[in-house]
Design a protein around this motif. Structure first.
Motif, PDB file in Angstrom:
ATOM      1  N   ILE A  15       0.863  -1.181   0.000  1.00 57.25           N
ATOM      2  CA  ILE A  15       0.000   0.000   0.000  1.00 57.25           C
ATOM      3  C   ILE A  15       0.903   1.235   0.000  1.00 57.25           C
ATOM      4  O   ILE A  15       1.775   1.346   0.859  1.00 57.25           O
ATOM      5  CB  ILE A  15      -0.905   0.029   1.247  1.00 57.25           C
ATOM      6  N   VAL A  16       0.681   2.104  -0.960  1.00 57.42           N
ATOM      7  CA  VAL A  16       1.502   3.299  -1.039  1.00 57.42           C
ATOM      8  C   VAL A  16       0.665   4.529  -0.724  1.00 57.42           C
ATOM      9  O   VAL A  16      -0.469   4.641  -1.186  1.00 57.42           O
ATOM     10  CB  VAL A  16       2.140   3.405  -2.442  1.00 57.42           C
ATOM     11  N   GLY A  17       1.223   5.417   0.075  1.00 58.69           N
ATOM     12  CA  GLY A  17       0.531   6.655   0.412  1.00 58.69           C
ATOM     13  C   GLY A  17       0.778   7.016   1.855  1.00 58.69           C
ATOM     14  O   GLY A  17       1.019   6.129   2.685  1.00 58.69           O
ATOM     15  N   SER A  45     -15.198   3.973  -7.053  1.00 58.96           N
ATOM     16  CA  SER A  45     -14.567   2.849  -7.722  1.00 58.96           C
ATOM     17  C   SER A  45     -13.070   3.147  -7.932  1.00 58.96           C
ATOM     18  O   SER A  45     -12.704   4.268  -8.268  1.00 58.96           O
ATOM     19  CB  SER A  45     -15.265   2.654  -9.063  1.00 58.96           C
ATOM     20  N   GLY A  46     -12.242   2.136  -7.670  1.00 56.16           N
ATOM     21  CA  GLY A  46     -10.803   2.273  -7.942  1.00 56.16           C
ATOM     22  C   GLY A  46      -9.990   2.889  -6.825  1.00 56.16           C
ATOM     23  O   GLY A  46      -8.803   3.144  -6.988  1.00 56.16           O
ATOM     24  N   VAL A  47     -10.581   3.105  -5.643  1.00 52.99           N
ATOM     25  CA  VAL A  47      -9.828   3.753  -4.565  1.00 52.99           C
ATOM     26  C   VAL A  47      -8.980   2.774  -3.746  1.00 52.99           C
ATOM     27  O   VAL A  47      -8.160   3.192  -2.928  1.00 52.99           O
ATOM     28  CB  VAL A  47     -10.738   4.542  -3.577  1.00 52.99           C
ATOM     29  N   GLY A  48      -9.188   1.476  -3.956  1.00 51.99           N
ATOM     30  CA  GLY A  48      -8.381   0.504  -3.201  1.00 51.99           C
ATOM     31  C   GLY A  48      -9.137  -0.145  -2.057  1.00 51.99           C
ATOM     32  O   GLY A  48      -8.546  -0.545  -1.060  1.00 51.99           O
ATOM     33  N   LYS A  49     -10.446  -0.305  -2.212  1.00 54.71           N
ATOM     34  CA  LYS A  49     -11.250  -0.858  -1.126  1.00 54.71           C
ATOM     35  C   LYS A  49     -10.893  -2.314  -0.819  1.00 54.71           C
ATOM     36  O   LYS A  49     -11.007  -2.765   0.300  1.00 54.71           O
ATOM     37  CB  LYS A  49     -12.746  -0.772  -1.481  1.00 54.71           C
ATOM     38  N   GLU A  50     -10.443  -3.031  -1.855  1.00 57.22           N
ATOM     39  CA  GLU A  50     -10.285  -4.480  -1.674  1.00 57.22           C
ATOM     40  C   GLU A  50      -9.125  -4.888  -0.774  1.00 57.22           C
ATOM     41  O   GLU A  50      -9.059  -6.035  -0.336  1.00 57.22           O
ATOM     42  CB  GLU A  50     -10.166  -5.149  -3.054  1.00 57.22           C
ATOM     43  N   VAL A 232      -7.271   5.281  -8.185  1.00 60.88           N
ATOM     44  CA  VAL A 232      -5.954   4.625  -8.290  1.00 60.88           C
ATOM     45  C   VAL A 232      -5.900   3.689  -9.504  1.00 60.88           C
ATOM     46  O   VAL A 232      -4.886   3.588 -10.179  1.00 60.88           O
ATOM     47  CB  VAL A 232      -5.631   3.850  -6.992  1.00 60.88           C
ATOM     48  N   ARG A 233      -7.014   3.045  -9.784  1.00 62.68           N
ATOM     49  CA  ARG A 233      -7.031   2.133 -10.934  1.00 62.68           C
ATOM     50  C   ARG A 233      -6.725   2.895 -12.223  1.00 62.68           C
ATOM     51  O   ARG A 233      -5.963   2.431 -13.066  1.00 62.68           O
ATOM     52  CB  ARG A 233      -8.393   1.439 -11.019  1.00 62.68           C
ATOM     53  N   GLN A 234      -7.308   4.083 -12.347  1.00 63.97           N
ATOM     54  CA  GLN A 234      -7.071   4.897 -13.545  1.00 63.97           C
ATOM     55  C   GLN A 234      -5.611   5.356 -13.606  1.00 63.97           C
ATOM     56  O   GLN A 234      -4.983   5.329 -14.674  1.00 63.97           O
ATOM     57  CB  GLN A 234      -8.001   6.118 -13.526  1.00 63.97           C
TER      58      GLN A 234
HETATM   59  N1  LIG Z   1      -2.740   2.775  -1.782  1.00 65.02           N
HETATM   60  C1  LIG Z   1      -2.500   1.944  -2.788  1.00 65.02           C
HETATM   61  N2  LIG Z   1      -1.241   1.529  -3.032  1.00 65.02           N
HETATM   62  C2  LIG Z   1      -0.980   0.698  -4.052  1.00 65.02           C
HETATM   63  N3  LIG Z   1      -1.905   0.226  -4.902  1.00 65.02           N
HETATM   64  C3  LIG Z   1      -3.174   0.598  -4.704  1.00 65.02           C
HETATM   65  C4  LIG Z   1      -3.544   1.462  -3.654  1.00 65.02           C
HETATM   66  N4  LIG Z   1      -4.876   1.654  -3.700  1.00 65.02           N
HETATM   67  C5  LIG Z   1      -5.322   0.953  -4.749  1.00 65.02           C
HETATM   68  N5  LIG Z   1      -4.315   0.302  -5.358  1.00 65.02           N
HETATM   69  C6  LIG Z   1      -4.432  -0.527  -6.570  1.00 65.02           C
HETATM   70  O1  LIG Z   1      -5.437   0.070  -7.380  1.00 65.02           O
HETATM   71  C7  LIG Z   1      -6.242  -0.915  -8.008  1.00 65.02           C
HETATM   72  C8  LIG Z   1      -7.699  -0.717  -7.662  1.00 65.02           C
HETATM   73  O2  LIG Z   1      -7.932  -1.074  -6.313  1.00 65.02           O
HETATM   74  P1  LIG Z   1      -9.252  -1.862  -5.864  1.00 65.02           P
HETATM   75  O3  LIG Z   1      -9.067  -2.285  -4.444  1.00 65.02           O
HETATM   76  O4  LIG Z   1      -9.592  -2.928  -6.845  1.00 65.02           O
HETATM   77  O5  LIG Z   1     -10.311  -0.685  -5.946  1.00 65.02           O
HETATM   78  P2  LIG Z   1     -11.866  -0.695  -5.603  1.00 65.02           P
HETATM   79  O6  LIG Z   1     -12.216  -2.054  -5.078  1.00 65.02           O
HETATM   80  O7  LIG Z   1     -12.025   0.387  -4.592  1.00 65.02           O
HETATM   81  O8  LIG Z   1     -12.574  -0.368  -6.885  1.00 65.02           O
HETATM   82  C9  LIG Z   1      -5.676  -2.248  -7.564  1.00 65.02           C
HETATM   83  O9  LIG Z   1      -4.775  -2.691  -8.548  1.00 65.02           O
HETATM   84  C10 LIG Z   1      -4.944  -1.920  -6.277  1.00 65.02           C
HETATM   85  O10 LIG Z   1      -3.909  -2.818  -6.034  1.00 65.02           O
END
Ligand SMILES: Nc1ncnc2c1ncn2[C@@H]1O[C@H](COP(=O)(O)OP(=O)(O)O)[C@@H](O)[C@H]1O
Ligand SMILES: [Mg+2]
Length: 413
Positions: A15-17, A45-50, A232-234
């Protein structure tokens, strides 16, 4: 939470940030991990929820038990109840055995219900019951089963709209939302955007075996002021496009702007504008690039094959007639460069993004272009209705090369 503890978690999960909002999210995740409280992660969407449910599970007393991530939006409505709550034999055509469902197999563990807002209403009722009582009845059954599952759910911000439109039960929302975790959108993360770009640039350099792209000051400013609707995905996708397509390794604001959609609301792929060349899509650019790489790779392979055939001939001559004067080995430079193993991955993300220099790619062969090549061939054939001659012409390769590639990919039937 101590800073070192947070650093540990970030390193472990890549996780970066470092912005306050992200640190707060991780802080809350670690605080609630030891409890059995339901957690609802909300964010665009794409914020890193997973990443979050995994952090919660791994830091909970359930860490040695099962963890399942289920995307509620991708399971058809007709089967979702049976997937989650199991079924009894004969309850529907095809139910040839009893099935425990996720709530059965995850007993004592954690279930991550991603896109929980997509659950059908009937399933929501079953879910509410199991959350409140730990009990459920499998599809087609009458007997109550018990389970002890910790739920972490995630949703994008539209769940409130779903509630107001009657598509999501408000009582379930409150039940899931014991602990809300709000993931910040990328545009609010300041310098983290630059750190993330560095991470992805490094990953792409490794993936494509090329030098890493770096941003100049103007480009950094542009990146930090863009809206990032796909978060983040974008950013990851755009970094990949730049890494592959930009001939420059130092990215200026001008270069960067070609990859960022002009319409800030849009999350579509960037269109590249070049003076005098009109518009052409990224897809086309990529195809051209792949085509070049694909051909280069073919040439290297051909050369290698020819050289080893030659070498074998020489060896045969030597063993057959020892009186023949020894043939000097050819200078190493006339042979294709041997494959050098790629440098070992850098120890951690933090180390990795601190690294300023990455070895340039040495060897075309190490590019993993098999899939790309196969896809390209298939596409070219499709466009030319199976006509191999035309497909070869379009790809700019000889009929023979095309035939060889078809064989290589098992497409020659
Ligand atoms: N803080 C972070 N540091 C590194 N990679 C991240 C970070 N946040 C999101 N990502 C990457 O961004 C992509 C989207 O994250 P994801 O968890 O699938 O988003 P969401 O479920 O919110 O739509 C993934 O490839 C994830 O690994
Ligand atoms: Mg997701």
């Amino acid at each position: 939470m101590k800073t070192s503890e947070l650093q540990n978690i970030k390193q472990r999960y890549n996780i970066v940030g470092n912005c306050d909002a992200l640190n707060h999210v991780l802080d809350v995740a670690l605080q609630v991990a030891p409890t059995d409280l339901s957690v609802l992660i909300v964010g665009e969407s794409g914020v890193g929820k997973e990443i979050i449910p995994r952090v919660i599970h791994d830091n909970s007393p359930r860490r040695r038990e099962k963890y399942f991530a289920i995307n509620c939006g991708s399971i058809p409505e007709g089967t979702i109840d049976s997937e989650l709550f199991g079924h009894v034999k004969g309850s529907y055509t095809g139910a040839i055995n009893d099935s425990p469902g996720y709530f059965g197999v995850a007993n004592k563990g954690t279930l991550f219900l991603d896109e929980v807002g997509e659950l059908p209403l009937a399933t929501q009722a079953r879910l509410l019951r199991v959350l409140e009582t730990g009990e459920y009845i499998p599809v087609g059954g009458t007997e109550i089963r018990k389970t002890d599952v910790r739920i972490v759910a995630a949703t994008n911000v539209n769940i409130r709209q779903a509630i107001s439109e009657g598509r999501f039960r408000e009582d379930l929302y409150y039940r899931l939302n014991s602990i809300p975790i709000q993931m910040p959108p990328l545009r609010e993360r300041g310098e983290d955007i630059i750190l993330l770009f560095r991470l992805f640039a490094l990953q792409m350099a490794e993936k494509y075996k090329m030098d890493r792209v770096v941003l100049d000051e103007g480009a950094k400013q542009l990146l930090m002021h863009y809206k990032w609707p796909g978060n983040v995905r974008q950013l990851k996708n755009i970094t990949e496009q730049i890494s592959v397509l930009s001939p420059e390794r130092t990215i200026t604001a001008q270069v960067l702007s070609q990859f960022i959609p002009q319409d800030q609301e849009s999350t579509q792929l960037a269109t590249i504008h070049r003076e005098g060349s009109g518009d052409h899509s990224f897809e086309n650019e990529r195809e051209i690039l792949y085509k070049i790489l694909f051909e280069l790779r073919g040439n290297v392979n051909d050369m290698r094959r020819e050289m080893s055939a030659l070498k074998k001939q020489l060896d045969d001559v030597q063993t057959a007639s020892p009186v023949v004067p020894q043939v000097e080995h050819m200078p190493a430079t006339t042979f294709p460069t041997p494959i050098t193993p790629h440098p070992a991955p850098v120890a951690s993300v933090e180390d990795a993004i601190a690294e300023e220099y990455i070895e340039p790619a040495q060897e075309m062969e190490s590019l993993n272009l098999n899939d790309i090549g196969k896809q390209m061939l298939e596409k070219a054939l499709e466009r030319n209705h199976g006509n191999r001659k035309k497909a070869a012409q379009e790809l700019g390769i000889s009929d023979r090369t095309l035939y060889r590639r078809l064989k290589q990919y098992g497409l020659d039937q």
